[in-house]
Write a protein that holds these residues in place. Structure first.
Motif, PDB file in Angstrom:
ATOM      1  N   ILE A   3      40.619  11.198  25.967  1.00 23.38           N
ATOM      2  CA  ILE A   3      39.679  12.086  26.838  1.00 23.38           C
ATOM      3  C   ILE A   3      38.236  11.742  26.053  1.00 23.38           C
ATOM      4  CG2 ILE A   3      39.106  14.374  27.348  1.00 23.38           C
ATOM      5  CD1 ILE A   3      42.005  14.851  27.427  1.00 23.38           C
ATOM      6  N   TYR A   4      38.074  11.882  24.798  1.00 27.13           N
ATOM      7  CA  TYR A   4      36.632  11.800  24.392  1.00 27.13           C
ATOM      8  C   TYR A   4      36.158  10.406  24.706  1.00 27.13           C
ATOM      9  CZ  TYR A   4      37.464  15.964  21.586  1.00 27.13           C
ATOM     10  OH  TYR A   4      37.798  17.263  21.092  1.00 27.13           O
ATOM     11  N   MET A   5      36.876   9.510  24.649  1.00 28.09           N
ATOM     12  CA  MET A   5      36.352   8.038  24.937  1.00 28.09           C
ATOM     13  C   MET A   5      35.869   7.927  26.346  1.00 28.09           C
ATOM     14  SD  MET A   5      38.252   5.107  22.799  1.00 28.09           S
ATOM     15  CE  MET A   5      40.075   5.464  23.345  1.00 28.09           C
ATOM     16  N   VAL A   6      36.592   8.383  27.213  1.00 29.86           N
ATOM     17  CA  VAL A   6      36.264   8.486  28.790  1.00 29.86           C
ATOM     18  C   VAL A   6      35.055   9.254  28.776  1.00 29.86           C
ATOM     19  CG1 VAL A   6      36.912   9.089  30.962  1.00 29.86           C
ATOM     20  CG2 VAL A   6      38.505   7.986  29.350  1.00 29.86           C
ATOM     21  N   ALA A   7      34.997  10.589  28.253  1.00 32.88           N
ATOM     22  CA  ALA A   7      33.755  11.178  28.463  1.00 32.88           C
ATOM     23  C   ALA A   7      32.630  10.996  28.001  1.00 32.88           C
ATOM     24  CB  ALA A   7      34.154  12.733  27.834  1.00 32.88           C
ATOM     25  N   THR A   8      32.690  10.360  26.831  1.00 33.40           N
ATOM     26  CA  THR A   8      31.586   9.558  26.020  1.00 33.40           C
ATOM     27  C   THR A   8      31.033   8.386  27.046  1.00 33.40           C
ATOM     28  OG1 THR A   8      32.298   9.980  24.047  1.00 33.40           O
ATOM     29  CG2 THR A   8      30.708   8.379  24.055  1.00 33.40           C
ATOM     30  N   HIS A   9      32.054   7.645  27.673  1.00 33.44           N
ATOM     31  CA  HIS A   9      31.487   6.482  28.412  1.00 33.44           C
ATOM     32  C   HIS A   9      30.713   7.016  29.617  1.00 33.44           C
ATOM     33  CE1 HIS A   9      33.881   3.797  25.727  1.00 33.44           C
ATOM     34  NE2 HIS A   9      33.199   2.988  26.065  1.00 33.44           N
TER      35      HIS A   9
END
Length: 47
Positions: free
Chosen positions: A23-29
């Motif tokens: 979730i953090y990776m998707v949100a960052t992207h």
């Protein structure tokens, strides 16, 4: 030799950590894409 596991109240947290990291990776992207979009729109207006 077994792999040590992280537990939280007796439950394994490996899956929850993986979900949270995803979730953090998707949100960052998504956020980075939004910032790039703002720069693109700004450069077209000025140039």
């Amino acid at each position: 030799m077994s792999k040590p596991t992280t537990t939280d109240a007796g439950r394994r947290t490996d899956r929850r950590v993986l979900i949270r990291a995803s979730i953090y990776m998707v949100a960052t992207h998504v956020f980075a894409g939004f910032v790039i979009l703002l720069f693109e729109i700004g450069s077209r207006k000025n140039g």
